[in-house]
Scaffold this motif. Structure first.
Motif, PDB file in Angstrom:
ATOM      1  N   ASP A  38       0.681  -1.106  -0.069  1.00 44.73           N
ATOM      2  CA  ASP A  38       0.069   0.212   0.070  1.00 44.73           C
ATOM      3  C   ASP A  38       0.576   1.278  -0.270  1.00 44.73           C
ATOM      4  N   PRO A  39       0.632   2.086  -0.709  1.00 44.56           N
ATOM      5  CA  PRO A  39       1.404   3.509  -0.368  1.00 44.56           C
ATOM      6  C   PRO A  39       1.216   3.746   0.596  1.00 44.56           C
ATOM      7  N   GLY A  40       3.100   4.936   1.237  1.00 42.33           N
ATOM      8  CA  GLY A  40       2.800   4.724   2.643  1.00 42.33           C
ATOM      9  C   GLY A  40       3.625   3.936   3.338  1.00 42.33           C
ATOM     10  N   HIS A  41       3.146   2.744   3.000  1.00 41.43           N
ATOM     11  CA  HIS A  41       3.404   1.474   3.558  1.00 41.43           C
ATOM     12  C   HIS A  41       4.086   0.258   3.363  1.00 41.43           C
ATOM     13  N   GLY A  42       5.150   0.176   2.267  1.00 38.05           N
ATOM     14  CA  GLY A  42       5.573  -0.598   2.232  1.00 38.05           C
ATOM     15  C   GLY A  42       5.333  -1.441   1.834  1.00 38.05           C
ATOM     16  N   LEU A  43       5.741  -2.992   1.453  1.00 41.94           N
ATOM     17  CA  LEU A  43       5.439  -4.436   1.481  1.00 41.94           C
ATOM     18  C   LEU A  43       5.322  -4.745   3.026  1.00 41.94           C
ATOM     19  N   ARG A  44       3.557  -5.526   3.125  1.00 42.53           N
ATOM     20  CA  ARG A  44       3.803  -5.790   4.729  1.00 42.53           C
ATOM     21  C   ARG A  44       2.862  -7.145   4.535  1.00 42.53           C
ATOM     22  N   LEU A  45       4.364  -8.406   5.473  1.00 43.59           N
ATOM     23  CA  LEU A  45       3.720  -9.544   5.635  1.00 43.59           C
ATOM     24  C   LEU A  45       2.144 -10.162   6.137  1.00 43.59           C
ATOM     25  N   ILE A  46       1.899 -10.524   5.711  1.00 43.78           N
ATOM     26  CA  ILE A  46       0.006 -11.311   6.242  1.00 43.78           C
ATOM     27  C   ILE A  46       0.566 -12.696   6.633  1.00 43.78           C
ATOM     28  N   HIS A  47       0.580 -13.516   6.258  1.00 42.68           N
ATOM     29  CA  HIS A  47       1.232 -14.752   6.073  1.00 42.68           C
ATOM     30  C   HIS A  47       1.982 -15.541   5.249  1.00 42.68           C
ATOM     31  N   TYR A  48       2.445 -15.885   5.976  1.00 51.28           N
ATOM     32  CA  TYR A  48       4.220 -17.265   5.843  1.00 51.28           C
ATOM     33  C   TYR A  48       4.156 -18.487   6.166  1.00 51.28           C
ATOM     34  N   SER A  49       4.033 -19.451   5.140  1.00 52.18           N
ATOM     35  CA  SER A  49       4.324 -20.543   5.632  1.00 52.18           C
ATOM     36  C   SER A  49       4.993 -21.822   5.363  1.00 52.18           C
ATOM     37  N   TYR A  50       6.402 -22.650   5.870  1.00 47.08           N
ATOM     38  CA  TYR A  50       7.412 -22.926   6.445  1.00 47.08           C
ATOM     39  C   TYR A  50       6.833 -24.362   6.070  1.00 47.08           C
ATOM     40  N   GLY A  51       6.420 -24.956   5.274  1.00 50.12           N
ATOM     41  CA  GLY A  51       5.604 -26.536   4.915  1.00 50.12           C
ATOM     42  C   GLY A  51       4.349 -26.076   4.197  1.00 50.12           C
ATOM     43  N   VAL A  52       4.233 -27.979   3.781  1.00 50.59           N
ATOM     44  CA  VAL A  52       2.397 -28.133   3.389  1.00 50.59           C
ATOM     45  C   VAL A  52       2.051 -28.220   5.180  1.00 50.59           C
ATOM     46  N   LYS A  53       0.737 -27.943   5.152  1.00 53.58           N
ATOM     47  CA  LYS A  53      -0.429 -27.481   6.721  1.00 53.58           C
ATOM     48  C   LYS A  53       0.458 -26.666   7.879  1.00 53.58           C
ATOM     49  N   ASP A  54       1.416 -26.414   7.296  1.00 54.10           N
ATOM     50  CA  ASP A  54       2.398 -25.209   8.692  1.00 54.10           C
ATOM     51  C   ASP A  54       2.683 -23.567   8.185  1.00 54.10           C
ATOM     52  N   THR A  55       1.819 -22.966   8.808  1.00 51.81           N
ATOM     53  CA  THR A  55       1.668 -21.601   8.527  1.00 51.81           C
ATOM     54  C   THR A  55       2.012 -20.823   9.427  1.00 51.81           C
ATOM     55  N   ASP A  56       2.173 -19.109   9.302  1.00 49.50           N
ATOM     56  CA  ASP A  56       2.256 -18.320  10.937  1.00 49.50           C
ATOM     57  C   ASP A  56       1.618 -17.447  10.286  1.00 49.50           C
ATOM     58  N   LYS A  57       1.975 -16.617  11.110  1.00 50.44           N
ATOM     59  CA  LYS A  57       0.963 -14.947  11.260  1.00 50.44           C
ATOM     60  C   LYS A  57       1.909 -14.124  11.064  1.00 50.44           C
ATOM     61  N   GLY A  58       1.928 -12.889  10.101  1.00 52.94           N
ATOM     62  CA  GLY A  58       2.588 -11.934   9.477  1.00 52.94           C
ATOM     63  C   GLY A  58       2.404 -10.624  10.382  1.00 52.94           C
ATOM     64  N   GLU A  59       2.518  -9.107  10.177  1.00 50.53           N
ATOM     65  CA  GLU A  59       2.772  -8.596  10.879  1.00 50.53           C
ATOM     66  C   GLU A  59       0.760  -8.056  10.479  1.00 50.53           C
ATOM     67  N   VAL A  60       0.633  -8.103   9.478  1.00 48.67           N
ATOM     68  CA  VAL A  60      -0.909  -7.803   9.305  1.00 48.67           C
ATOM     69  C   VAL A  60      -1.900  -8.840   9.441  1.00 48.67           C
ATOM     70  N   SER A  61      -2.254  -9.606   9.682  1.00 47.36           N
ATOM     71  CA  SER A  61      -2.782 -10.614   9.378  1.00 47.36           C
ATOM     72  C   SER A  61      -4.226 -11.427  10.336  1.00 47.36           C
ATOM     73  N   ASP A  62      -5.204  -9.862  10.935  1.00 47.56           N
ATOM     74  CA  ASP A  62      -6.103  -9.962  10.796  1.00 47.56           C
ATOM     75  C   ASP A  62      -6.660  -9.900   9.449  1.00 47.56           C
ATOM     76  N   GLY A  63      -8.569 -10.332   9.571  1.00 41.77           N
ATOM     77  CA  GLY A  63      -8.758 -10.096   8.299  1.00 41.77           C
ATOM     78  C   GLY A  63      -8.398 -11.785   7.373  1.00 41.77           C
TER      79      GLY A  63
END
Lengths: 111, 112
Positions: A38-63
């Protein structure tokens, strides 16, 4: 673009509707990520995955929720889209060395 | 949290000149990376420098890292029109290379 595709590339939807974005890789990389830009915010991490069925939240995961049932696919779901989720969404992949490879992006507009 | 902050936010120079962009961050890191983004495209990785390195080169790019000042700079020498893009620094905040925090970027314009 390093064997990464995103679909759809553009989407217009209405507030309250569910939306799913897909990221597909052909590189067999372990890590996959979803960012929003988004303008003024750069890139922000939402979620990431470190393997099949393995995920974790990032900075802006709500919603947002994610799923990864196969190595090559990482899905991002907006359960009930809001106007604040209008953004450009990027998927990325990486192995251990930290360098990330980015997809072409999906432009999402929520009216 | 916004880890990296680039300076300047925008830079316009003549073709052939050198361009320098700076990045400051707040916490300890394992590595710092620079990415380029052409308009309407995804990010492209340029260079990664580890916390125990002070300088790294790749073609016309030179990156320095000063961990005592928590800052990095990206120098592009002999700029070309094709270098016109936004440049982002990204750090891992010491959490491992997998979770990156990006700055807001420097918009570089190379005038012919």
């Amino acid at each position: 673009d390093a064997g990464i595709t995103q679909s759809p590339r553009h989407k217009v939807t209405e507030t309250g509707t569910p939306v799913t974005l897909r990221c597909h890789q052909t590189e067999n990389h372990r890590y996959m990520y979803w960012y929003r830009q988004d303008p003024g915010h750069g890139l922000r991490l939402i979620h990431y995955s470190y393997g099949v069925k393995d995920t974790d939240k990032g900075e802006v995961s709500d919603g947002y929720s994610v799923s990864r049932s196969k190595t090559e696919d990482f899905l991002l779901t907006l359960e009930s889209a809001t106007s604040s989720q209008t953004s450009v969404y990027f998927c990325a992949i990486s192995e251990w060395d930290g360098e990330q490879f980015f997809g072409p992006g999906t432009r999402l507009t929520v009216l | 949290s916004q880890q990296g902050e680039e300076d300047p936010q925008a830079l316009s120079i003549q073709e052939g000149e050198n361009a320098t962009m700076n990045c400051s961050y707040k916490t300890s890191i394992n590595n710092l990376q620079w990415y380029r983004q052409n308009s309407g495209r995804g990010l492209v990785h340029l260079i990664l420098i580890r916390s125990n390195e002070r300088e790294k080169h790749s073609g016309r790019l030179r990156v320095t890292l000063d961990t005592s000042k928590k800052s990095s700079s990206l120098l592009i020498t002999a700029s070309r029109a094709a270098d016109t893009a936004s440049y982002f620094c990204a750090t891992d905040e010491g959490q491992g290379a997998q979770k990156l925090v990006f700055g807001q970027g420097t918009r570089l314009t190379i005038n012919p």
